[in-house]
Enzyme design. Structure first.
Site, PDB file in Angstrom:
ATOM      1  N   LYS A  67      17.411  -6.857  41.332  1.00 31.42           N
ATOM      2  CA  LYS A  67      18.415  -6.366  40.949  1.00 31.42           C
ATOM      3  C   LYS A  67      18.553  -4.785  41.347  1.00 31.42           C
ATOM      4  O   LYS A  67      18.287  -3.931  40.658  1.00 31.42           O
ATOM      5  CB  LYS A  67      18.311  -6.212  39.273  1.00 31.42           C
ATOM      6  CG  LYS A  67      19.221  -5.701  38.418  1.00 31.42           C
ATOM      7  CD  LYS A  67      20.479  -6.604  38.321  1.00 31.42           C
ATOM      8  CE  LYS A  67      21.696  -5.866  37.609  1.00 31.42           C
ATOM      9  NZ  LYS A  67      23.003  -6.569  37.412  1.00 31.42           N
ATOM     10  N   ASP A  71      10.503 -15.986  34.745  1.00 33.13           N
ATOM     11  CA  ASP A  71      10.245 -16.758  33.739  1.00 33.13           C
ATOM     12  C   ASP A  71      11.621 -17.083  33.117  1.00 33.13           C
ATOM     13  O   ASP A  71      11.783 -18.401  32.800  1.00 33.13           O
ATOM     14  CB  ASP A  71       9.764 -15.677  32.602  1.00 33.13           C
ATOM     15  CG  ASP A  71       9.484 -16.234  31.145  1.00 33.13           C
ATOM     16  OD1 ASP A  71       9.333 -17.460  31.280  1.00 33.13           O
ATOM     17  OD2 ASP A  71       9.979 -15.656  30.249  1.00 33.13           O
ATOM     18  N   ASP A  88      13.347 -21.195  32.822  1.00 32.44           N
ATOM     19  CA  ASP A  88      13.771 -22.010  31.863  1.00 32.44           C
ATOM     20  C   ASP A  88      15.444 -22.675  32.230  1.00 32.44           C
ATOM     21  O   ASP A  88      15.579 -23.654  31.815  1.00 32.44           O
ATOM     22  CB  ASP A  88      14.085 -21.164  30.726  1.00 32.44           C
ATOM     23  CG  ASP A  88      12.742 -21.428  29.678  1.00 32.44           C
ATOM     24  OD1 ASP A  88      11.530 -21.519  30.384  1.00 32.44           O
ATOM     25  OD2 ASP A  88      12.695 -21.007  28.697  1.00 32.44           O
ATOM     26  N   ASP A  92      21.673 -11.780  38.130  1.00 30.61           N
ATOM     27  CA  ASP A  92      22.578 -12.254  37.674  1.00 30.61           C
ATOM     28  C   ASP A  92      23.448 -13.310  38.327  1.00 30.61           C
ATOM     29  O   ASP A  92      23.808 -14.223  37.931  1.00 30.61           O
ATOM     30  CB  ASP A  92      23.540 -10.960  36.909  1.00 30.61           C
ATOM     31  CG  ASP A  92      23.797  -9.820  38.223  1.00 30.61           C
ATOM     32  OD1 ASP A  92      23.210 -10.016  39.324  1.00 30.61           O
ATOM     33  OD2 ASP A  92      24.634  -9.178  37.617  1.00 30.61           O
TER      34      ASP A  92
HETATM   35  C1  IPM Z   1       5.888 -19.431  30.626  1.00 29.49           C
HETATM   36  C2  IPM Z   1       5.845 -19.075  29.049  1.00 29.49           C
HETATM   37  C3  IPM Z   1       4.852 -17.646  29.073  1.00 29.49           C
HETATM   38  C4  IPM Z   1       5.465 -16.703  29.843  1.00 29.49           C
HETATM   39  C5  IPM Z   1       4.628 -17.088  27.663  1.00 29.49           C
HETATM   40  C6  IPM Z   1       4.052 -18.304  26.805  1.00 29.49           C
HETATM   41  C7  IPM Z   1       3.917 -15.950  27.573  1.00 29.49           C
HETATM   42  O1  IPM Z   1       7.113 -18.462  28.991  1.00 29.49           O
HETATM   43  O2  IPM Z   1       4.837 -19.652  31.079  1.00 29.49           O
HETATM   44  O3  IPM Z   1       6.681 -19.357  31.138  1.00 29.49           O
HETATM   45  O4  IPM Z   1       6.411 -15.627  29.682  1.00 29.49           O
HETATM   46  O5  IPM Z   1       5.016 -16.371  31.254  1.00 29.49           O
HETATM   47 MG    MG Z   2       8.557 -19.080  30.273  1.00 32.53          MG
END
Ligand code: IPM
Ligand code: MG
Length: 364
Positions: A191, A247, A251, A223
């Site tokens: 960023k 992180d 997801d 972004d």
């Molecule tokens: C991940 C999880 C962890 C992180 C948490 C549980 C601390 O979200 O491994 O992605 O943020 O790294």
């Molecule tokens: Mg995570």
């Protein structure tokens, strides 16, 4: 071959999915003649309840005496009170930091059998096969100051996004090496239009890229990366990013694979492939959390954990054929139509966590 593994199931669905990985390890041991010696350790909320700390010294010692760590997940609403001074998550963060596990490999691929489990249109998903490399021991997670306080004008909080040249260079170097073994494309995420640490990141990415002229490099703002992950996911090969961005992006990327429950990860302290037989211990965990809403019901998807176990076989033990057999077993049960609830939107045979573990172990 004899290998010792520290097993840290943690909280929520952690123990449920890790149990299935152990079944698979036993099947691998039987078929290939290996002896996997397992030692359990407490971590997270259950360790807080038992010992008052999320990472008891005993667990640290178990990890240090092992060849690899198989980790489940930590956390849960019962430990979430912001007033608490210890948190389950501190357990995994402390292990990552103390073992120097700076390189977190999160492969994302779309199984053709699951193409309809993703909310995205199938035409966006064809050919998706990327590796997100997340920096794991720096950035906002660990930077100091990190605190909350109260002033006469109200409450305040601060986290610090700090990176050293060395931290940025070593993660990028791992990224380039990984890209050399793949499709030779690398997207460096930052960023830099706003953050000083990102401007340093991009500067170093440009420098390191000169050593890898064969790798096609793209510097992409986070972004925009978040958008391209959905609009054009098959264009990515290796993505390298700092801790927090990685992180969040992983997801998001798990939606491509149909479910968070599908994605494995490996956390390493040196280049993969070069740490085989070295004394350094690596950690393997699914990217998902403890899923308190479904914990204890036997419905969680163990595939993310099982695929993490395959990464352990390959990266920590140099057992390529064994790792391939686990991945092939996952492929074939998905083709045969076995589905845990999270990947069942396209029909198939709905199975429990342990039934999924059984069908995978039986294929080994
Ligand atoms: C991940 C999880 C962890 C992180 C948490 C549980 C601390 O979200 O491994 O992605 O943020 O790294
Ligand atoms: Mg995570």
């Amino acid at each position: 071959m004899r290998r010792s593994i520290a097993v840290l199931p943690g909280d929520g669905i952690g123990p449920e999915v890790v149990t299935e990985s152990i079944k698979v390890l036993e099947a691998v041991g039987n078929r290939f003649g290996h002896d996997f010696v397992l030692s359990n350790g407490r971590i997270g909320g259950n360790a807080i309840d038992e010992y008052g700390t999320p990472l008891p010294q005993e667990t640290v010692e178990t990890c240090n005496q092992s060849d690899a760590i198989l980790f489940g997940a930590v956390g849960g609403p019962q430990w979430d009170d912001p007033a608490n001074d210890v948190r389950p998550e501190d357990g995994i963060l402390a292990i990552r930091k103390s073992l120097g596990l700076f390189a977190n490999l999160r492969p994302v691929k779309v199984y053709p059998a699951l193409i309809n489990s993703s909310p995205l249109k199938p035409e966006y998903l064809a050919g998706v096969d990327m590796l997100v490399l997340r920096e794991l021991t720096g950035g906002l997670y660990f930077g100091k100051p990190k605190k909350r306080w109260t002033t006469s004008r109200g409450r305040r909080g601060v986290d610090t996004l700090k990176y050293t040249e060395l931290e940025i260079e070593r993660i990028l170097r791992v990224g380039f090496e990984l890209a050399m073994g793949r499709r030779k494309k690398l997207a460096s995420v930052d960023k830099q239009n706003v953050l000083e640490s990102s401007r340093l990141w991009r500067e170093i990415a440009l420098e390191v890229s000169e050593e890898y002229p064969e790798v096609e490099v793209e510097h992409i703002l986070v972004d925009n990366a978040a958008m391209q992950l959905i609009r054009n996911p098959s264009s990515f090969d290796v993505i390298v990013s700092e801790n927090t961005f990685g992180d969040i992006l992983t997801d998001e990327a798990s939606v491509l694979a149909g479910s968070m429950g599908m994605l494995p990860s490996a956390s390493l302290s040196s280049l993969p492939g070069k740490n085989v037989l070295s004394k350094r211990v690596s950690l393997y965990e699914p990217i998902h959390g403890t899923a308190p809403d479904i914990a204890g019901q036997g419905v969680a998807n163990p595939i993310g954990s099982i695929l993490s176990t395959a990464m352990m076989l390959r990266l920590s033990f140099g057992m390529e054929e064994e790792a391939n057999s686990v991945e092939a077993a996952v492929d074939s049960v998905l083709i045969e139509g076995y589905r845990t609830a999270d990947i069942s939107s396209d029909g198939g045979e709905l199975v429990s966590t342990s039934a999924m573990g059984n069908v995978i172990a039986n294929q080994i």
